[in-house]
Design a protein around this motif. Structure first.
Motif, PDB file in Angstrom:
ATOM      1  N   LEU A  68      26.681  11.772   1.323  1.00 22.96           N
ATOM      2  CA  LEU A  68      25.697  10.767   0.942  1.00 22.96           C
ATOM      3  C   LEU A  68      26.323   9.407   0.653  1.00 22.96           C
ATOM      4  CD1 LEU A  68      23.533  12.931  -1.482  1.00 22.96           C
ATOM      5  CD2 LEU A  68      23.267  12.622   0.992  1.00 22.96           C
ATOM      6  N   TYR A  69      25.562   8.375   0.987  1.00 19.80           N
ATOM      7  CA  TYR A  69      25.924   7.025   0.562  1.00 19.80           C
ATOM      8  C   TYR A  69      25.725   6.932  -0.942  1.00 19.80           C
ATOM      9  CZ  TYR A  69      25.357   5.086   5.350  1.00 19.80           C
ATOM     10  OH  TYR A  69      25.463   4.780   6.679  1.00 19.80           O
ATOM     11  N   PRO A  70      26.385   5.962  -1.603  1.00 22.90           N
ATOM     12  CA  PRO A  70      26.018   5.682  -2.997  1.00 22.90           C
ATOM     13  C   PRO A  70      24.563   5.211  -3.045  1.00 22.90           C
ATOM     14  CG  PRO A  70      28.085   4.593  -2.418  1.00 22.90           C
ATOM     15  CD  PRO A  70      27.499   5.143  -1.146  1.00 22.90           C
ATOM     16  N   HIS A  71      23.918   5.353  -4.223  1.00 21.18           N
ATOM     17  CA  HIS A  71      22.521   4.910  -4.324  1.00 21.18           C
ATOM     18  C   HIS A  71      22.414   3.429  -3.963  1.00 21.18           C
ATOM     19  CE1 HIS A  71      23.668   3.095  -8.129  1.00 21.18           C
ATOM     20  NE2 HIS A  71      22.490   2.507  -8.152  1.00 21.18           N
ATOM     21  N   LYS A  72      21.251   3.066  -3.463  1.00 25.37           N
ATOM     22  CA  LYS A  72      20.945   1.672  -3.077  1.00 25.37           C
ATOM     23  C   LYS A  72      21.950   1.116  -2.073  1.00 25.37           C
ATOM     24  CE  LYS A  72      17.342   1.138  -5.645  1.00 25.37           C
ATOM     25  NZ  LYS A  72      16.161   1.661  -5.063  1.00 25.37           N
ATOM     26  N   THR A  73      22.234   1.874  -1.027  1.00 27.78           N
ATOM     27  CA  THR A  73      23.088   1.364   0.046  1.00 27.78           C
ATOM     28  C   THR A  73      22.222   0.897   1.202  1.00 27.78           C
ATOM     29  OG1 THR A  73      24.959   2.778  -0.571  1.00 27.78           O
ATOM     30  CG2 THR A  73      24.934   1.914   1.681  1.00 27.78           C
ATOM     31  N   THR A  74      21.407   1.812   1.751  1.00 26.61           N
ATOM     32  CA  THR A  74      20.581   1.427   2.895  1.00 26.61           C
ATOM     33  C   THR A  74      19.275   0.816   2.418  1.00 26.61           C
ATOM     34  OG1 THR A  74      19.553   3.608   3.045  1.00 26.61           O
ATOM     35  CG2 THR A  74      21.539   3.241   4.366  1.00 26.61           C
ATOM     36  N   ARG A  75      18.765  -0.050   3.236  1.00 29.99           N
ATOM     37  CA  ARG A  75      17.462  -0.673   2.975  1.00 29.99           C
ATOM     38  C   ARG A  75      16.686  -0.625   4.281  1.00 29.99           C
ATOM     39  NH1 ARG A  75      16.273  -6.893   2.618  1.00 29.99           N
ATOM     40  NH2 ARG A  75      14.094  -6.809   2.017  1.00 29.99           N
ATOM     41  N   HIS A  76      15.520  -0.020   4.241  1.00 37.31           N
ATOM     42  CA  HIS A  76      14.683   0.112   5.433  1.00 37.31           C
ATOM     43  C   HIS A  76      13.387  -0.669   5.236  1.00 37.31           C
ATOM     44  CE1 HIS A  76      17.355   3.640   5.791  1.00 37.31           C
ATOM     45  NE2 HIS A  76      17.236   3.421   7.088  1.00 37.31           N
ATOM     46  N   ARG A 131      12.486  21.576   1.321  1.00 35.13           N
ATOM     47  CA  ARG A 131      13.751  22.072   1.861  1.00 35.13           C
ATOM     48  C   ARG A 131      14.100  21.499   3.229  1.00 35.13           C
ATOM     49  NH1 ARG A 131      11.977  25.605   5.530  1.00 35.13           N
ATOM     50  NH2 ARG A 131      10.035  26.659   5.112  1.00 35.13           N
ATOM     51  N   LEU A 132      13.118  20.938   3.939  1.00 38.26           N
ATOM     52  CA  LEU A 132      13.380  20.388   5.270  1.00 38.26           C
ATOM     53  C   LEU A 132      13.895  18.950   5.250  1.00 38.26           C
ATOM     54  CD1 LEU A 132      10.318  21.668   7.336  1.00 38.26           C
ATOM     55  CD2 LEU A 132      12.610  22.667   7.149  1.00 38.26           C
ATOM     56  N   LEU A 133      13.807  18.299   4.100  1.00 38.17           N
ATOM     57  CA  LEU A 133      14.152  16.882   4.024  1.00 38.17           C
ATOM     58  C   LEU A 133      15.629  16.706   3.711  1.00 38.17           C
ATOM     59  CD1 LEU A 133      11.010  15.650   2.097  1.00 38.17           C
ATOM     60  CD2 LEU A 133      11.350  15.924   4.555  1.00 38.17           C
ATOM     61  N   ARG A 134      16.248  15.733   4.397  1.00 41.68           N
ATOM     62  CA  ARG A 134      17.692  15.519   4.272  1.00 41.68           C
ATOM     63  C   ARG A 134      17.988  14.153   3.663  1.00 41.68           C
ATOM     64  NH1 ARG A 134      20.590  18.791   8.557  1.00 41.68           N
ATOM     65  NH2 ARG A 134      18.977  20.107   9.417  1.00 41.68           N
ATOM     66  N   PRO A 135      18.453  14.131   2.427  1.00 40.52           N
ATOM     67  CA  PRO A 135      18.783  12.850   1.797  1.00 40.52           C
ATOM     68  C   PRO A 135      19.972  12.177   2.475  1.00 40.52           C
ATOM     69  CG  PRO A 135      18.994  14.683   0.233  1.00 40.52           C
ATOM     70  CD  PRO A 135      18.652  15.263   1.545  1.00 40.52           C
ATOM     71  N   THR A 136      20.059  10.876   2.296  1.00 43.73           N
ATOM     72  CA  THR A 136      21.187  10.108   2.828  1.00 43.73           C
ATOM     73  C   THR A 136      21.887   9.322   1.723  1.00 43.73           C
ATOM     74  OG1 THR A 136      19.744   8.239   3.365  1.00 43.73           O
ATOM     75  CG2 THR A 136      20.131   9.858   5.111  1.00 43.73           C
ATOM     76  N   GLU A 137      21.288   9.283   0.526  1.00 40.58           N
ATOM     77  CA  GLU A 137      21.866   8.540  -0.596  1.00 40.58           C
ATOM     78  C   GLU A 137      21.828   9.370  -1.873  1.00 40.58           C
ATOM     79  OE1 GLU A 137      20.057   4.732  -1.240  1.00 40.58           O
ATOM     80  OE2 GLU A 137      20.631   4.006   0.742  1.00 40.58           O
ATOM     81  N   GLU A 138      22.767   9.076  -2.753  1.00 47.06           N
ATOM     82  CA  GLU A 138      22.793   9.691  -4.070  1.00 47.06           C
ATOM     83  C   GLU A 138      21.647   9.128  -4.917  1.00 47.06           C
ATOM     84  OE1 GLU A 138      26.691   8.452  -5.263  1.00 47.06           O
ATOM     85  OE2 GLU A 138      27.657  10.103  -4.177  1.00 47.06           O
ATOM     86  N   THR A 139      21.369   9.794  -6.020  1.00 44.67           N
ATOM     87  CA  THR A 139      20.323   9.327  -6.938  1.00 44.67           C
ATOM     88  C   THR A 139      20.914   9.134  -8.333  1.00 44.67           C
ATOM     89  OG1 THR A 139      19.677  11.611  -7.428  1.00 44.67           O
ATOM     90  CG2 THR A 139      18.438  10.467  -5.703  1.00 44.67           C
TER      91      THR A 139
END
Length: 168
Positions: free
Chosen positions: A104-112, A12-20
């Protein structure tokens, strides 16, 4: 700066940034169940717990009803931020803002790209809460006996290589 060890944090503490993608989430669920362990930690940013890598793993954890997941926490300054999409040039501030807002960004937007760190497989049973997990385990095709049996296997240190995010 955080240490190289994985931490177990509540889902519950984790915050997504992209869709799946649902089909990929199902694949990840199947892999976790086949291994009876969590083998790759989710990578998060330290200040707001924004997901940098592991969106499909987080969705799989939610599908399995896991209470906590292994994470590696990074200072965002030590992580390289790129984009899988040529038309998008995300900034660190924008990634964190999206994590906070839920936009959220669309899936596969950011790359780290992360500095190398060791990973520790974690038995699946150690990620569940016994209360209320029987129904979720049944829905996921697990038995409490399988969960308990998996928890008796101790985590082993596995070498890590430089990891490029694919936002799984």
């Amino acid at each position: 700066m955080t240490g190289p060890d994985c931490l177990l944090l509540p889902v519950r503490l984790l915050r997504p940034t992209e869709e799946t993608i649902l089909a990929r989430v199902r694949e990840v669920v199947a892999m976790i169940l086949a291994e009876q362990a969590w083998t790759q930690p989710i990578c998060i940013e330290e200040s707001v717990h924004a997901l940098l890598d592991g969106h499909h793993r987080l969705a799989a954890a939610r599908e399995l009803g896991l209470a906590r997941v292994p994470v590696q926490v990074f200072d965002y300054d030590e992580v390289e931020l790129l984009s899988w999409r040529p038309e998008v040039a995300p900034t660190r501030a924008e990634v964190l803002a999206r994590a906070m807002s839920g936009r959220l960004y669309p899936h596969k937007t950011t790359r780290h790209v992360f500095p190398p760190r060791p990973a520790r497989p974690v038995p699946l049973a150690s990620l569940t809460d016994r209360i209320g997990s029987r129904e979720r385990a049944s829905r996921a095709g697990l038995t409490m006996r399988a969960l308990t049996r998996a928890s008796n296997a101790g985590p082993a240190l596995v070498p890590s290589r430089r990891h490029t995010s694919r936002s799984e």
